[in-house]
Write a protein that holds these residues in place. Structure first.
Motif, PDB file in Angstrom:
ATOM      1  N   ALA A 230       0.828  -1.208   0.000  1.00  0.00           N
ATOM      2  CA  ALA A 230       0.000   0.000   0.000  1.00  0.00           C
ATOM      3  C   ALA A 230       0.861   1.255   0.000  1.00  0.00           C
ATOM      4  O   ALA A 230       0.569   2.222  -0.725  1.00  0.00           O
ATOM      5  N   ARG A 233       2.355   1.706  -3.466  1.00  0.00           N
ATOM      6  CA  ARG A 233       1.391   2.011  -4.521  1.00  0.00           C
ATOM      7  C   ARG A 233       0.730   3.378  -4.359  1.00  0.00           C
ATOM      8  O   ARG A 233       0.199   3.914  -5.329  1.00  0.00           O
ATOM      9  N   THR A 234       0.719   3.916  -3.156  1.00  0.00           N
ATOM     10  CA  THR A 234       0.160   5.261  -2.975  1.00  0.00           C
ATOM     11  C   THR A 234       1.207   6.340  -3.205  1.00  0.00           C
ATOM     12  O   THR A 234       0.870   7.485  -3.498  1.00  0.00           O
ATOM     13  N   GLN A 265      -8.129   0.059  -2.100  1.00  0.00           N
ATOM     14  CA  GLN A 265      -8.079   0.847  -3.329  1.00  0.00           C
ATOM     15  C   GLN A 265      -6.872   0.490  -4.189  1.00  0.00           C
ATOM     16  O   GLN A 265      -6.960   0.447  -5.421  1.00  0.00           O
ATOM     17  N   THR A 266      -5.749   0.239  -3.552  1.00  0.00           N
ATOM     18  CA  THR A 266      -4.515  -0.051  -4.304  1.00  0.00           C
ATOM     19  C   THR A 266      -4.379  -1.519  -4.684  1.00  0.00           C
ATOM     20  O   THR A 266      -3.461  -1.894  -5.416  1.00  0.00           O
TER      21      THR A 266
END
Length: 311
Positions: A230, A233-234, A265-266
């Motif tokens: 996470a 990816r953010t 979300q990711t």
């Protein structure tokens, strides 16, 4: 497994009252007994007919329980297997010392099983587990931890006991070296899959289902794979959020829910579960040379359970 449980209860006994009381608090909980089940299944699939594997299975459960008692003190955990953590009832010193007692009992059971090779396997596993726990402790809150090092940590602290449980069962049955190696591979891959799912469940399940507090890894700033993915990816958009909550551990109400949402979300949670599924398939493939039968099917089912469970 009823016979294994009988051995476990017999060897929890002690004239010091706090020892059986504290041990029973954890061992009599909702533990899955996966590791001793693995030892018995591996031994029976390898042709064992005697009861030595039962003693080894009980020893494996004692090693596992001892590490849980120690871990809960290190992590200041509040729940374990749906109960208040033992160190909050009896105190940290008693929990650590009863963990030591269980380690000692484990080695007595190993000696009683009469297999020097199995004793060596489980002794080595105890050392590797401790090394994995220390490595995790030294790399906690490391936002730049690589997936490679993360896997190294969980192979040591979790998967090694799965691997040793299966291997010692095969060794005690007198299985040839190639079959012992195959069952060790099965256990190692199963253990990695199990821990990956555990790490994902910390962000996707609830405390009542888990038997321990959901979000503990986040609150402790543990760099598990869902968190590492996470954060990667953010990128810069959420960098300050992760630095504040994971690195500095300055967390407020709603931070855990936000972290869970970012993971969804990711695709970080799904990616972790997909990787676990790959390891489960690899575990099953390691059993390909064993004859079909109830015991091989049981081990196939165990791999499927490891990645489909919700607690």
């Amino acid at each position: 497994m009823a016979a294994v449980d009988g051995l476990i209860r017999e060897h929890m006994d002690s004239p010091v009252p706090v020892i059986p009381a504290l041990a029973d608090h954890l061992i009599a909980g909702s533990g899955k007994r996966l590791r001793p089940l693995l030892t018995v299944s591996a031994a029976r699939m390898a042709g064992a007919r005697d009861g030595a594997c039962r003693k080894l299975a009980a020893a494996v459960e004692f090693i596992h329980t001892a590490t849980l008692l120690h871990d809960d003190v290190v992590d200041s955990s509040e729940l374990r297997r749906g109960k208040v953590a033992a160190h909050l009832i009896w105190g940290a010193p008693s929990s650590v010392l009863v963990g030591d007692f269980l380690f000692a009992r484990a080695f007595e059971l190993m000696v009683g099983a009469g297999s020097m090779a199995a004793l060596e396997i489980l002794a080595r596993a105890s050392r590797v587990i401790a090394e994995g726990e220390v490595l995790q402790l030294t790399r906690a809150h490391d936002m730049d931890l690589s997936q490679e090092v993360y896997l190294e940590i969980i192979q040591a602290k979790t998967a090694e006991l799965f691997a040793a449980a299966a291997e010692c069962g095969a060794v005690s049955a007198g299985a040839p070296p190639e079959r012992c190696r195959a069952l060790r591979r099965y256990g190692m891959d199963l253990g990695v899959a199990f821990q990956l799912v555990d790490d994902a469940l910390d962000y996707s399940s609830d405390s009542a289902t888990l038997g321990k507090n959901a979000g503990d890894d986040f609150r402790e700033g543990k760099a598990t794979l869902p968190l590492l993915l996470a954060m990667a990816r953010t990128g810069s958009a959420e960098r300050e959020f992760w630095v504040r909550t994971v690195d500095r551990r300055e967390q407020t109400d709603g931070d855990f829910q936000r972290a869970c949402e970012l993971m969804r979300q990711t695709g970080a949670l799904q990616a972790t579960l997909d990787l676990a599924g790959g390891y489960a398939q690899s575990a099953k493939a390691a059993l390909g040379d064993f004859p079909a039968g109830a015991w091989r099917m049981a081990l196939y089912d165990l791999a499927d359970f490891a990645v489909s469970r919700n607690a």
